[in-house]
Design an enzyme around this catalytic site. Structure first.
Site, short mmCIF file in Angstrom:
data_model
loop_
_atom_site.label_atom_id
_atom_site.label_comp_id
_atom_site.label_asym_id
_atom_site.label_seq_id
_atom_site.Cartn_x
_atom_site.Cartn_y
_atom_site.Cartn_z
N ASP A 40 5.93 4.67 5.27
CA ASP A 40 6.61 3.66 5.74
C ASP A 40 6.82 2.02 5.18
O ASP A 40 7.52 1.46 5.32
CB ASP A 40 6.24 3.73 7.33
CG ASP A 40 4.83 2.98 7.28
OD1 ASP A 40 4.10 4.20 6.53
OD2 ASP A 40 4.33 2.61 8.87
N HIS A 41 5.64 2.02 3.67
CA HIS A 41 6.14 1.23 2.74
C HIS A 41 6.75 1.81 1.60
O HIS A 41 7.30 0.60 1.20
CB HIS A 41 4.70 0.63 2.80
CG HIS A 41 4.30 0.00 4.47
ND1 HIS A 41 4.04 -1.18 4.73
CD2 HIS A 41 3.91 0.81 5.20
CE1 HIS A 41 3.94 -1.38 5.92
NE2 HIS A 41 3.61 0.01 6.18
N HIS B 278 0.85 -1.31 0.27
CA HIS B 278 0.12 -0.18 0.02
C HIS B 278 0.61 1.39 -0.44
O HIS B 278 2.02 1.36 0.13
CB HIS B 278 -1.20 -0.22 1.40
CG HIS B 278 0.05 0.29 2.30
ND1 HIS B 278 0.64 -0.82 3.54
CD2 HIS B 278 -0.61 1.28 3.44
CE1 HIS B 278 1.12 -1.11 4.52
NE2 HIS B 278 0.25 0.91 4.73
N HIS C 74 1.25 4.12 1.32
CA HIS C 74 2.42 4.39 2.84
C HIS C 74 3.65 5.24 2.89
O HIS C 74 3.90 4.05 2.41
CB HIS C 74 1.61 4.07 4.76
CG HIS C 74 0.02 4.45 4.96
ND1 HIS C 74 -0.81 3.69 5.28
CD2 HIS C 74 -0.26 5.71 4.36
CE1 HIS C 74 -2.04 4.27 5.46
NE2 HIS C 74 -1.71 5.12 4.37
N HIS D 189 4.76 -4.60 10.88
CA HIS D 189 5.53 -3.97 12.18
C HIS D 189 4.77 -5.11 12.82
O HIS D 189 4.67 -5.97 13.37
CB HIS D 189 4.15 -2.82 12.71
CG HIS D 189 4.33 -1.58 11.53
ND1 HIS D 189 4.76 -0.39 11.50
CD2 HIS D 189 3.39 -1.56 10.46
CE1 HIS D 189 4.25 0.72 10.85
NE2 HIS D 189 3.68 0.05 10.22
N HIS E 55 -7.81 -0.75 5.42
CA HIS E 55 -6.13 0.21 5.98
C HIS E 55 -6.25 1.56 5.28
O HIS E 55 -6.14 2.40 5.23
CB HIS E 55 -5.46 -0.63 6.19
CG HIS E 55 -4.13 -0.26 6.91
ND1 HIS E 55 -3.76 0.28 8.66
CD2 HIS E 55 -2.88 0.55 6.18
CE1 HIS E 55 -2.80 1.61 7.68
NE2 HIS E 55 -1.85 1.39 7.26
N ASP F 167 -0.16 -3.66 6.53
CA ASP F 167 -0.88 -3.47 7.58
C ASP F 167 -2.52 -4.13 7.93
O ASP F 167 -2.85 -3.12 7.97
CB ASP F 167 -0.58 -1.89 7.61
CG ASP F 167 0.98 -0.62 7.81
OD1 ASP F 167 1.71 -2.06 7.63
OD2 ASP F 167 0.71 0.01 7.63
FE FE Z 1 2.81 1.46 8.24
ZN ZN Z 2 -0.18 1.71 6.72
#
Ligand code: FE
Ligand code: ZN
Length: 260
Positions: A56-57, A52, A54, A168, A108, A130
C-alpha cells in the site's frame, strides 16, 4: 510549498508535496490518484520517496516512474520496486529547494525510514509512513518493541511544531484506544472532539502537530506515570516490568492490538 493528502484505498494518504509546478510524492501505493492530481494541478513529478516496502506504499511506483521519469528514493535495507536510490540515516537529499533528512525508524518493518524537511516554510515537515500515526503508532511486524520505542523517541525529539504526515487516517480509532488508556487526559478529550468534527466534515485529521501528539498519543507517553499505571493494571505487569520502559511499551502495543 503545499502539502496535499491524496486519499487512496480505504484509509491511506499519498502525500503530494508541491512547490510551484513541481511535486514530490511520498509512498504512492496507487498511481491513479497521483496521476489525476498531477494533471488537475498541472504538476511535474520530480521524485518519489518511499518509507517502507509494503504494497500500500509502493504499489504505484513502477507506473509513476514510467509515466513521469521521476527518480525514486527508498530504504537501503528494504526490497522496493527498482531501480531506486537507497537512503539511510544521516543522508540528506535536496528536493524542490528543500533539504530532506533521512531517519532510520525500524519497528513496523525492519528497514523503515522517515523523511524530515527541517527548513520547510512555517514549520518542519515529517513523512513517517507507518511508524507514527496521530494518536497511535504502526503495528510491529518485523522489528522489536525496543526498536519501535527508539524510533518513536527519535521522532519525538523533532521540533514540537513539526507537521506529521502519516500514511493512514487511523486517528479516530487510535483516539478511542488512547481514551481507554488515559480517560482523564483533558487534551486528549479536546483533540478527540476536534478530530471528530474534521471527519464529519470529510476533512483529514492530518498533518498532526508533534506538540499535540506529545500531549495525547499514548505511544509517545509510555513513560508517563498515568500511562505506565494503566498498562501495568491492564496487563498485570510485575513490579520489575513496570519500571522497564520497553516492557511497558510492548504491553501497551499488545493492548492496542487486541483493542476493539
Ligand atoms: Fe500502510
Ligand atoms: Zn506498512
Amino acid at each position: 510549498m503545499k502539502l496535499i493528502a491524496l486519499p487512496a484505498f480505504s484509509d491511506n494518504y499519498l502525500w503530494l508535496w508541491q512547490q510551484n509546478q513541481q511535486a514530490v510524492v511520498v509512498d504512492p501505493g496507487d498511481a491513479a490518484p497521483v496521476l489525476q492530481a498531477l494533471s488537475d494541478h498541472g504538476l511535474t513529478l520530480v521524485a518519489i520517496l518511499v518509507t517502507h516496502h509494503h504494497a500500500d506504499h509502493v504499489g504505484g511506483v513502477q507506473t509513476l516512474r514510467a509515466a513521469t521519469g521521476a527518480e525514486v528514493w527508498g530504504p537501503a535495507r528494504e526490497d522496493i520496486p527498482g531501480p531506486f536510490t537507497p537512503v539511510m540515516a544521516g543522508d540528506t537529499l535536496q528536493l524542490l529547494g528543500q533539504r530532506v533528512h533521512v531517519l532510520d525508524v525500524p519497528g513496523h518493518t525492519s528497514g523503515h525510514v522517515a523523511y524530515v524537511l527541517p527548513d520547510a516554510p512555517d514549520s518542519p515537515v515529517l513523512f513517517c509512513g507507518d511508524t507514527l500515526f496521530s494518536g497511535g503508532c504502526g503495528r510491529i511486524f518485523e522489528g522489536t518493541p525496543a526498536q519501535m520505542l527508539a524510533s518513536l523517541d527519535s521522532l519525538a525529539a523533532l521540533p514540537t511544531d513539526t507537521r506529521i504526515c502519516c500514511a493512514h487516517e487511523y486517528t479516530l480509532s487510535n483516539l478511542r484506544f488512547a481514551l481507554a488508556v488515559e480517560p482523564r487526559n483533558k487534551d486528549l478529550q479536546a483533540y478527540m472532539a476536534h478530530c471528530q468534527q474534521l471527519r464529519e466534515q470529510g476533512q483529514p485529521t492530518l498533518p498532526a502537530r508533534l506538540g499535540t501528539e506529545l500531549q495525547i498519543n499514548p505511544f509517545l507517553r509510555a513513560r508517563h506515570p498515568d500511562v505506565r499505571h494503566a498498562v501495568a493494571q491492564h496487563a498485570g505487569l510485575a513490579a520489575a516490568a513496570q519500571d522497564n520502559d520497553v516492557a511497558v511499551f510492548a504491553a501497551l502495543r499488545e493492548w492496542k492490538n487486541d483493542f476493539k
